[in-house]
Design an enzyme around this catalytic site. Structure first.
Site, short mmCIF file in Angstrom:
data_model
loop_
_atom_site.label_atom_id
_atom_site.label_comp_id
_atom_site.label_asym_id
_atom_site.label_seq_id
_atom_site.Cartn_x
_atom_site.Cartn_y
_atom_site.Cartn_z
N GLU A 266 0.73 -1.09 -0.01
CA GLU A 266 -0.16 0.02 -0.05
C GLU A 266 0.88 1.30 0.07
O GLU A 266 0.81 2.18 0.89
CB GLU A 266 -1.01 0.31 1.26
N GLU B 130 -6.24 -7.03 -1.69
CA GLU B 130 -6.98 -7.00 -0.32
C GLU B 130 -8.45 -6.66 -0.28
O GLU B 130 -8.72 -5.69 -1.02
CB GLU B 130 -6.46 -6.08 0.64
#
Length: 373
Positions: free
Chosen positions: A176, A275
């Site tokens: 991320e 995710e």
């Protein structure tokens, strides 16, 4: 994804002993009582990823948690996932963590077990000693005094060791990395040239060490994803990874599909939901605050916090990816995160109501959605 589990009072020796126990448990799962047998080859014939992030599974196995099928028959988790169509397992890797379960040796051993069972191994390399995400990208403590040239060499050497020793099928360079990684030197805005140099160094190391390993760059969310991937357009990589949680990234599957299509077309990359997760209840099974627990965090009325609502949500995620021509798959985050520290734990799981197993550790209907249809 980032969640915090307190580990105060657990010294390194104790953690190492726990790791050895977990390793033995996992080896028994993979090998049976006699021998490991031949390694199941994992090839690139898997053209759609049905993945689960199981980063905490070795620690949960060490706690002797028993898992069950939907019918109540005891069956270890990895076998259940395999039988239900899961073909890849995602694992986080930290440089020098306090909890050795996410360290190099532990991840290497778990990856060997996963490969032996026929799973692809997807590593999310945080390049940090702890959680890396849009809010924090801490340089590992032992790397913090390095200048940019030495840090670049260290990243290359570390990445080469990962590829050589762990042999992942897919590697995420960072986790991320909306704001870059290896802060402050690798911040995407204040040190953009350094960020790109570090990212390129890691990617080129992967390419030269193992040309068949797929490289992913991972962004949390869909807003500003076009801006971010424009910043990394000079980097050599294969897969665009996006996190998608309705509580943070919006409740529109139309917007999700449009952004995936835009990105895959604009940069000619495969795209995955790296995710995602959804609750099967708003209740809880320990005294650790859950991340999702409010009705307004849901996508209603189509996806209630019920076992069927959780299943329907993941089906929609899967079919949305499948509708994108370069859609390459999805990963369910925290599928193993039951309340394994007990119902009274205040430092347990903030995710047990989003796991793939219910409060009695029985498989939920959502597992049926991992089979590619």
């Amino acid at each position: 994804m980032n969640y915090t589990l307190q580990t105060k009072g657990v010294n390194c020796l104790a953690m190492f002993r726990i790791f050895i126990i977990a390793s033995l448990i996992l080896q028994s799962f993979a090998c049976g009582k006699k021998s490991a047998g031949p390694v199941v080859p994992v090839t690139d014939s898997v053209n759609f990823l049905s993945a689960v992030d199981l980063s905490s599974y070795p620690e949960i196995a060490a706690a002797n948690i028993r898992f069950y099928t939907a019918n109540g028959v005891e069956k270890e988790m990895l076998s259940q996932l395999k039988e239900n169509g899961v073909n890849a397992v995602r694992l986080k890797l930290w440089v020098n963590p306090a909890n050795q379960f996410s360290g190099f040796d532990a991840v290497k051993q778990f990856a060997q077990i996963l490969h032996a069972k026929g799973f692809k191994v997807w590593l999310t390399v945080h390049y940090s000693d702890t959680w890396a995400d849009p809010g924090q990208q801490q340089t590992p403590q032992r790397w913090q005094s390095l200048g940019i040239a030495a840090l670049s060499d260290t990243v290359a050497n570390y990445t080469r060791r990962i590829i050589t020793d762990i042999k992942p099928d897919i590697i995420q360079i960072g986790n991320e990395i909306n704001t870059g990684f290896l802060h402050p030197l690798g911040h995407i805005t204040s040190n953009y040239q350094n960020f790109i140099a570090l990212l390129n160094r890691a990617a080129s190391t992967v390419r030269t060490t193992s040309p068949t390993t797929k490289i992913m760059i991972h962004f949390a969310g869909i807003d500003a994803a076009d801006w971010f991937f424009d910043q990394v357009k000079t980097v050599d990589y294969d897969i665009i990874g996006l996190s998608y949680y309705p509580i943070w990234h919006g409740k529109s599957f139309t917007a999700l599909k449009n952004r995936m299509q835009q990105l895959s077309n604009g940069y000619n990359k495969q795209v995955v939901i790296a995710e995602t997760a959804y609750p099967f209840t708003l209740s809880w099974n320990d005294w650790t605050n859950n991340i999702v627990g409010l009705t307004e965090q849901l996508i209603l009325p189509d996806y209630p916090a019920t076992p069927d609502g959780q299943k329907a949500f993941l089906r929609k995620v899967r079919t949305t990816v499948q509708e994108v021509p370069k859609g390459y798959g999805f990963c369910y985050w925290g599928g193993e995160l039951v309340a394994w520290k007990g119902t009274q734990a205040t430092n347990g799981s903030p995710w047990e109501n989003q796991a793939l197993f219910d409060f009695q550790y029985k498989a939920l209907p959502v597992l049926q959605e991992f089979k590619v249809q």
